[in-house]
Write a protein that holds these residues in place. Structure first.
Motif, mmCIF file in Angstrom:
data_model
loop_
_atom_site.group_PDB
_atom_site.id
_atom_site.type_symbol
_atom_site.label_atom_id
_atom_site.label_comp_id
_atom_site.label_asym_id
_atom_site.label_seq_id
_atom_site.Cartn_x
_atom_site.Cartn_y
_atom_site.Cartn_z
ATOM 1 N N SER A 218 -18.584 -5.243 21.556
ATOM 2 C CA SER A 218 -17.715 -4.087 21.352
ATOM 3 C C SER A 218 -16.286 -4.426 21.705
ATOM 4 N N PHE A 219 -16.060 -5.121 22.784
ATOM 5 C CA PHE A 219 -14.687 -5.531 23.132
ATOM 6 C C PHE A 219 -14.086 -6.407 22.015
ATOM 7 N N GLN A 220 -14.869 -7.211 21.476
ATOM 8 C CA GLN A 220 -14.373 -8.112 20.447
ATOM 9 C C GLN A 220 -13.964 -7.332 19.206
ATOM 10 N N THR A 221 -14.715 -6.413 18.786
ATOM 11 C CA THR A 221 -14.369 -5.616 17.608
ATOM 12 C C THR A 221 -13.200 -4.701 17.892
ATOM 13 N N PHE A 222 -13.100 -4.132 19.130
ATOM 14 C CA PHE A 222 -12.011 -3.251 19.473
ATOM 15 C C PHE A 222 -10.685 -3.995 19.497
ATOM 16 N N PHE A 223 -10.674 -5.195 20.047
ATOM 17 C CA PHE A 223 -9.424 -5.937 20.164
ATOM 18 C C PHE A 223 -9.127 -6.827 18.956
ATOM 19 N N ALA A 224 -9.928 -6.905 17.988
ATOM 20 C CA ALA A 224 -9.690 -7.739 16.813
ATOM 21 C C ALA A 224 -8.513 -7.216 16.051
ATOM 22 N N GLN A 225 -7.648 -8.130 15.531
ATOM 23 C CA GLN A 225 -6.455 -7.727 14.801
ATOM 24 C C GLN A 225 -6.738 -7.773 13.329
ATOM 25 N N GLU A 226 -6.013 -6.927 12.659
ATOM 26 C CA GLU A 226 -6.173 -6.862 11.227
ATOM 27 C C GLU A 226 -5.214 -7.860 10.598
#
Length: 183
Positions: free
Chosen positions: A14-22
């Motif tokens: 979840s942290f990885q998806t939340f902090f992923a940049q577009e």
């Protein structure tokens, strides 16, 4: 313990998806442009490297050809020197042979001259002996001390000396002919 591991894995995801940049399209284009410019720069370097390698190969081949040419030239010169050396040796042998032949000819002439002198000396000595024996015989004959047998013996001695003189004269003639031929 299993629960703790599962919860930690879910939390990390979840942290990885939340902090992923577009990633925007502009960044993608810039990246492709950058990679294209890198590729073109690389291809330019590659072509330049190819040209330099080709030039190096040509220069290497040229230097190899020059080296082979110089080696061939050196080989030809060495063969020429060797041939000249052989010709020189051959000429020296020929000159030595001519010298030996000349010396042999001179020795032959000297030998024939010596033989001629010796034969002439024998002839002179024999002629002196003949004149002495003839004079002696005439003195004894005039005194009348000789018998018929002794007169005949003296005549035989004188005849032998005359024959010897004739042979020696023939030998002198032959020696003179040989000497003239040798000269």
């Amino acid at each position: 313990m299993k629960i703790k591991l599962i919860l930690t894995a879910v939390l990390l995801a979840s942290f990885q998806t939340f902090f992923a940049q577009e990633i925007g399209t502009e960044a993608a284009i810039e990246t492709t442009l950058a990679t294209d410019s890198i590729k073109s720069a690389n291809s330019a370097l590659y072509l330049e490297n190819q040209k330099m390698e080709a030039q190096a190969r040509v220069e290497a081949e040229k230097s190899l050809k020059d080296k082979l040419k110089s080696e061939k030239q050196a080989l030809k010169e060495a063969e020429k020197r060797e041939k000249d050396q052989k010709n020189l040796e051959k000429d020296q042998k020929r000159l030595e042979k001519e010298k030996r032949k000349f010396e042999k000819q001179q020795n032959k002439i000297e030998s024939r001259e010596k033989s001629l002198r010796k034969t002439k000396n024998k002839l002179e000595k024999t002629q002196k002996d003949l004149s002495k024996n003839t004079a002696k015989f005439e003195r004894k004959k005039s005194k009348g001390k000789l018998s018929a047998i002794q007169i005949e013996k003296e005549n035989i001695k004188i005849s032998k000396l005359q024959i010897k003189i004739k042979r020696l004269e023939q030998d002198v003639e032959q020696d003179a002919k040989r000497l003239n031929r040798a000269r």
